[in-house]
Design a protein around this motif. Structure first.
Motif, PDB file in Angstrom:
ATOM      1  N   LYS A 210       0.825  -1.213   0.000  1.00 39.93           N
ATOM      2  CA  LYS A 210       0.000   0.000   0.000  1.00 39.93           C
ATOM      3  C   LYS A 210       0.859   1.262   0.000  1.00 39.93           C
ATOM      4  CE  LYS A 210      -4.051  -1.974   2.338  1.00 39.93           C
ATOM      5  NZ  LYS A 210      -3.523  -3.318   2.655  1.00 39.93           N
ATOM      6  N   TYR A 211       2.071   1.173   0.557  1.00 40.44           N
ATOM      7  CA  TYR A 211       2.923   2.367   0.657  1.00 40.44           C
ATOM      8  C   TYR A 211       3.449   2.844  -0.702  1.00 40.44           C
ATOM      9  CZ  TYR A 211       2.713   1.780   5.678  1.00 40.44           C
ATOM     10  OH  TYR A 211       2.253   1.677   6.967  1.00 40.44           O
ATOM     11  N   CYS A 212       3.393   1.996  -1.730  1.00 45.57           N
ATOM     12  CA  CYS A 212       3.788   2.458  -3.069  1.00 45.57           C
ATOM     13  C   CYS A 212       2.564   2.693  -3.953  1.00 45.57           C
ATOM     14  CB  CYS A 212       4.763   1.480  -3.732  1.00 45.57           C
ATOM     15  SG  CYS A 212       4.037  -0.070  -4.265  1.00 45.57           S
ATOM     16  N   GLY A 213       1.368   2.673  -3.353  1.00 40.93           N
ATOM     17  CA  GLY A 213       0.159   3.018  -4.087  1.00 40.93           C
ATOM     18  C   GLY A 213      -0.653   1.848  -4.596  1.00 40.93           C
ATOM     19  N   ASP A 214      -0.180   0.609  -4.378  1.00 42.12           N
ATOM     20  CA  ASP A 214      -0.910  -0.568  -4.849  1.00 42.12           C
ATOM     21  C   ASP A 214      -1.823  -1.101  -3.745  1.00 42.12           C
ATOM     22  OD1 ASP A 214       0.493  -0.307  -7.189  1.00 42.12           O
ATOM     23  OD2 ASP A 214       1.978  -1.839  -6.691  1.00 42.12           O
ATOM     24  N   LEU A 215      -2.778  -1.921  -4.150  1.00 40.29           N
ATOM     25  CA  LEU A 215      -3.724  -2.502  -3.193  1.00 40.29           C
ATOM     26  C   LEU A 215      -3.907  -3.980  -3.495  1.00 40.29           C
ATOM     27  CD1 LEU A 215      -5.841  -2.105  -0.893  1.00 40.29           C
ATOM     28  CD2 LEU A 215      -7.535  -1.695  -2.690  1.00 40.29           C
ATOM     29  N   ILE A 216      -3.592  -4.824  -2.523  1.00 40.94           N
ATOM     30  CA  ILE A 216      -3.830  -6.265  -2.638  1.00 40.94           C
ATOM     31  C   ILE A 216      -4.740  -6.673  -1.491  1.00 40.94           C
ATOM     32  CG2 ILE A 216      -2.810  -8.570  -2.661  1.00 40.94           C
ATOM     33  CD1 ILE A 216      -0.249  -7.351  -3.693  1.00 40.94           C
ATOM     34  N   GLN A 217      -5.889  -7.257  -1.824  1.00 42.52           N
ATOM     35  CA  GLN A 217      -6.850  -7.671  -0.798  1.00 42.52           C
ATOM     36  C   GLN A 217      -7.149  -9.162  -0.915  1.00 42.52           C
ATOM     37  OE1 GLN A 217      -9.491  -4.323   0.765  1.00 42.52           O
ATOM     38  NE2 GLN A 217      -9.829  -4.148  -1.443  1.00 42.52           N
ATOM     39  N   LYS A 218      -7.817  -9.696   0.089  1.00 44.98           N
ATOM     40  CA  LYS A 218      -8.091 -11.127   0.266  1.00 44.98           C
ATOM     41  C   LYS A 218      -6.817 -11.891   0.613  1.00 44.98           C
ATOM     42  CE  LYS A 218     -11.268 -13.499  -1.719  1.00 44.98           C
ATOM     43  NZ  LYS A 218     -12.247 -13.526  -0.609  1.00 44.98           N
ATOM     44  N   LYS A 219      -5.940 -11.244   1.398  1.00 48.15           N
ATOM     45  CA  LYS A 219      -4.747 -11.940   1.881  1.00 48.15           C
ATOM     46  C   LYS A 219      -5.125 -12.987   2.923  1.00 48.15           C
ATOM     47  CE  LYS A 219      -1.696  -7.972   1.118  1.00 48.15           C
ATOM     48  NZ  LYS A 219      -0.855  -6.939   1.752  1.00 48.15           N
ATOM     49  N   THR A 220      -6.292 -12.797   3.547  1.00 47.51           N
ATOM     50  CA  THR A 220      -6.847 -13.805   4.442  1.00 47.51           C
ATOM     51  C   THR A 220      -8.245 -14.165   3.950  1.00 47.51           C
ATOM     52  OG1 THR A 220      -7.791 -12.133   5.931  1.00 47.51           O
ATOM     53  CG2 THR A 220      -5.557 -12.925   6.423  1.00 47.51           C
ATOM     54  N   TYR A 221      -8.718 -15.307   4.369  1.00 45.35           N
ATOM     55  CA  TYR A 221     -10.067 -15.731   3.988  1.00 45.35           C
ATOM     56  C   TYR A 221     -10.674 -16.554   5.115  1.00 45.35           C
ATOM     57  CZ  TYR A 221      -8.410 -20.505   3.151  1.00 45.35           C
ATOM     58  OH  TYR A 221      -7.890 -21.767   3.313  1.00 45.35           O
ATOM     59  N   THR A 222     -11.984 -16.740   5.062  1.00 48.28           N
ATOM     60  CA  THR A 222     -12.698 -17.502   6.084  1.00 48.28           C
ATOM     61  C   THR A 222     -13.259 -18.765   5.447  1.00 48.28           C
ATOM     62  OG1 THR A 222     -13.324 -15.420   7.151  1.00 48.28           O
ATOM     63  CG2 THR A 222     -14.497 -17.396   7.848  1.00 48.28           C
ATOM     64  N   PRO A 223     -12.607 -19.916   5.623  1.00 49.61           N
ATOM     65  CA  PRO A 223     -13.063 -21.135   4.951  1.00 49.61           C
ATOM     66  C   PRO A 223     -14.363 -21.710   5.510  1.00 49.61           C
ATOM     67  CG  PRO A 223     -11.190 -21.612   6.372  1.00 49.61           C
ATOM     68  CD  PRO A 223     -11.357 -20.130   6.382  1.00 49.61           C
ATOM     69  N   ASP A 224     -14.639 -21.468   6.795  1.00 47.25           N
ATOM     70  CA  ASP A 224     -15.812 -22.081   7.425  1.00 47.25           C
ATOM     71  C   ASP A 224     -16.706 -20.988   8.013  1.00 47.25           C
ATOM     72  OD1 ASP A 224     -17.673 -23.557   8.803  1.00 47.25           O
ATOM     73  OD2 ASP A 224     -16.229 -24.934   9.689  1.00 47.25           O
ATOM     74  N   TYR A 225     -17.916 -20.880   7.495  1.00 48.78           N
ATOM     75  CA  TYR A 225     -18.831 -19.833   7.980  1.00 48.78           C
ATOM     76  C   TYR A 225     -19.335 -20.121   9.381  1.00 48.78           C
ATOM     77  CZ  TYR A 225     -22.766 -23.006   7.117  1.00 48.78           C
ATOM     78  OH  TYR A 225     -23.633 -24.055   7.160  1.00 48.78           O
TER      79      TYR A 225
ATOM     80  N   ASP B 143     -17.335 -21.238  12.127  1.00 48.93           N
ATOM     81  CA  ASP B 143     -16.443 -20.777  13.199  1.00 48.93           C
ATOM     82  C   ASP B 143     -15.840 -19.397  12.927  1.00 48.93           C
ATOM     83  OD1 ASP B 143     -14.366 -21.174  11.347  1.00 48.93           O
ATOM     84  OD2 ASP B 143     -13.904 -23.166  12.131  1.00 48.93           O
ATOM     85  N   HIS B 144     -15.963 -18.896  11.676  1.00 50.18           N
ATOM     86  CA  HIS B 144     -15.510 -17.549  11.300  1.00 50.18           C
ATOM     87  C   HIS B 144     -14.015 -17.329  11.549  1.00 50.18           C
ATOM     88  CE1 HIS B 144     -19.509 -15.819  10.484  1.00 50.18           C
ATOM     89  NE2 HIS B 144     -19.922 -16.639  11.430  1.00 50.18           N
ATOM     90  N   GLU B 145     -13.232 -18.392  11.598  1.00 48.44           N
ATOM     91  CA  GLU B 145     -11.795 -18.245  11.815  1.00 48.44           C
ATOM     92  C   GLU B 145     -11.102 -17.911  10.496  1.00 48.44           C
ATOM     93  OE1 GLU B 145     -10.078 -21.575  13.737  1.00 48.44           O
ATOM     94  OE2 GLU B 145     -11.215 -21.322  15.588  1.00 48.44           O
ATOM     95  N   LYS B 146     -10.293 -16.850  10.511  1.00 42.35           N
ATOM     96  CA  LYS B 146      -9.586 -16.434   9.306  1.00 42.35           C
ATOM     97  C   LYS B 146      -8.277 -17.187   9.171  1.00 42.35           C
ATOM     98  CE  LYS B 146     -11.458 -11.788   8.713  1.00 42.35           C
ATOM     99  NZ  LYS B 146     -11.134 -10.367   8.473  1.00 42.35           N
ATOM    100  N   LYS B 147      -7.898 -17.451   7.923  1.00 41.35           N
ATOM    101  CA  LYS B 147      -6.634 -18.113   7.627  1.00 41.35           C
ATOM    102  C   LYS B 147      -5.909 -17.331   6.545  1.00 41.35           C
ATOM    103  CE  LYS B 147      -8.009 -22.835   8.882  1.00 41.35           C
ATOM    104  NZ  LYS B 147      -8.056 -24.243   8.419  1.00 41.35           N
TER     105      LYS B 147
END
Length: 549
Positions: A225-240, A242-246
């Motif tokens: 983000k510090y150079c102006g780019d945006l990468i999202q979905k670095k984490t995801y929730t496989p099981d709705y 327990d809502h635990e992110k991985k």
């Protein structure tokens, strides 16, 4: 009869919280209208999902009170308020029933003390769980579409304020970010050193604290983000449920947008930082500052203070590199001294050159009384197995996995469309995308399979034989201590302990105590630092073989 009530809302919006207040008023009135009932307590979870009980503290409190028999009956509005997970619904209603406590689901007209209650509860709980799944899918779908439009999810970060899904530069904090990148790239300082300097200068962190850590600096240096780019979905929730992110290691597609917002760091400087990070091979989170980039990484210990030795280097006038190893405590805090609080800091142990270490190990291997030919044969067999595996094509399997993944995505897309969770326009666009990808992968798979069939097996065997012959020629001088090889020596070395002993005749005598894997005894070498000739074998004196200290 003492009666408790449980109510929950899953979000903290004004409408939901008003609903919660209404529920509490309703339960008070409902219990007061029933003669013989006495309100024990109303348990309330605010802004908590119902698919898991892990963070539902009021619910857990209610279960503890039930075990103490604080009440005999529980009232709740409906099954979805109690739990949206079928297993949880059945498990906890049974647990309370075994304690002699019933639950009345008012809207569903179920009393768990009735004979047919569990059957009806299972059916309705399953419906509630399926509704949770659909809600989760809708939320994920909406978030992904928003991310593709450039909406930023998350919280404020050092140098940026996040407002309404957009990043705005915080100039005060941005200066700290620029300072960190300059110290790392231009001044060649490590993350721990930078953290110490920022802490000593009293520069606040993003949370306003004055204590910095190397892991925080590393995270900043790696943030695109510090150079102006945006990468999202670095984490995801496989099981709705327990809502635990991985961390997303390829399970889902990342969403990347270049030049998304105003940068704090010039792209050139950011790229230099990434190249420097790659060169240093720092671990994620920098739990260890130095890694297995070098043969001796993590294998040299200070016999005085107990810290590990770390690699340092200097550029020579002839553009060569002089590499040496030094105690981490000495690197961080210098020579041994007493600080203002009376604590002893630093270390006086000797620095040892990498050339010294290599000579010691080669000399030890040459003099070691083991069957070198048997060792060569064992190592050769390992390489042979590896080479045989390498000649087996793995490409068709990888392509097949990608193909299956896209077929499942297309099927899931159809389910979303039939349940009216996406529009027809979105459905047609994504359907075309998946069908194109599936067709390309099928053609690629057919070509790869045909190519493997056409490969001349005899040619492959000739190539394998040549590779193995070359490996044997390379291994012979290494195993006999005539040539150096990082991989070989890293794998046979267990550890090296370095000691510096004060001597009236020679004030700088260093001992290297070497342990090899699979060998009980240690081997001690004396290094005379007074001799500055790196090539002279006279600098080393093998003082004997000893048992483990």
């Amino acid at each position: 009869m003492k009666v408790a009530a449980y109510c929950r809302v899953s979000t903290e919006t004004d409408d939901q919280l008003n609903s919660l207040e209404n529920q509490k008023i309703f339960f008070n009135d409902y219990i007061n209208r029933n003669p013989g009932w006495e309100l024990s307590k109303i348990y309330v979870d605010e802004g908590i999902t119902g698919t898991s009980i892990k963070k539902r503290f009021a619910f857990l409190h209610m279960l503890r009170d039930a075990q103490s028999h604080e009440f005999e009956l529980v009232l709740t509005k409906e099954i979805s308020r109690f739990a949206r997970n079928t297993l949880d619904s059945i498990y906890y209603t049974r647990m309370l029933k075994n304690l002699g406590i019933g639950i009345i689901f008012l809207n569903d007209n179920i009393n768990t003390l009735d004979k047919d209650a569990e059957l009806r509860l299972t059916i309705l709980a399953s419906i509630a769980q399926e509704e949770s799944r659909k809600t989760s899918d809708r939320v994920k779908w909406g978030q992904k579409r928003s991310m593709e439009r450039g909406v930023v999810f998350g919280t404020n970060m050092l140098g940026y304020d996040l407002r309404n899904g957009k990043l705005y530069i915080n100039e005060g904090e941005a200066e700290t970010v620029r300072l960190i990148f300059n110290k790392f790239v231009k001044e060649k300082k490590g993350t721990h050193v930078i953290a110490r300097e920022l802490s000593e200068a009293g520069i606040p962190t993003a949370s306003g604290k004055n204590k910095w850590y190397g892991a925080v600096i590393l995270k900043i240096l790696k943030n695109e983000k510090y150079c102006g780019d945006l990468i999202q979905k670095k984490t995801y929730t496989p099981d709705y449920l327990d809502h635990e992110k991985k961390y997303n290691h390829g399970e889902e597609d990342l969403i990347t947008i270049y030049n998304h917002h105003e940068p704090i760091i010039e792209r050139e400087l950011f790229c230099q930082a990434q190249a420097e990070l790659k060169q240093r091979l720092l671990l994620p989170g920098e739990k260890k500052k130095y890694t297995n980039r070098y043969c001796f990484s993590g294998l040299i210990n200070c016999g005085i203070c107990g810290h590990s030795y770390v690699s340092r280097s200097k550029k020579l006038k002839d553009q060569g590199v002089y590499r040496y190893w030094r105690c981490y405590e000495a690197v961080q805090r210098g020579k041994q001294h007493t600080d203002s609080n009376g604590n002893i800091k630093g270390c006086n142990n000797s620095t040892i050159t990498e050339e010294d270490l290599k000579f010691i190990l080669k000399d030890l291997i040459q003099k070691l009384n083991i069957d070198k030919e048997e060792l060569l044969s064992n190592v050769y067999r390992i390489f042979k197995k590896t080479v045989n595996e390498d000649y087996k094509s793995t490409e068709p399997k990888q392509i097949q996995e990608k193909l299956q993944k896209n077929i499942l995505k297309k099927q899931y897309l159809i389910d979303l469309y039939l349940s009216n969770e996406i529009t027809e326009t979105d459905y047609n666009v994504l359907k075309q995308k998946y069908e194109t990808t599936i067709s390309q992968l099928r053609r690629e798979l057919e070509k790869r399979i045909q190519k493997d069939k056409d490969t001349n097996q005899i040619t492959s065997e000739v190539k394998k034989k040549k590779v193995l012959d070359d490996i044997r020629q390379i291994l012979f001088p290494v195993i006999n201590g005539l040539e150096w090889n990082d991989i070989f020596y890293h794998n046979i070395l267990d550890k090296i302990n370095i000691y510096r002993i004060e001597d009236t005749e020679n004030s700088d005598v260093t001992y290297a105590e070497v342990y090899l894997k699979g060998i009980h005894n240690s081997f001690t070498y004396q290094i005379n630092k007074s001799n500055s000739s790196f090539q002279s074998r006279g600098r080393y004196r093998r003082t004997g073989t000893y048992g483990n200290r």
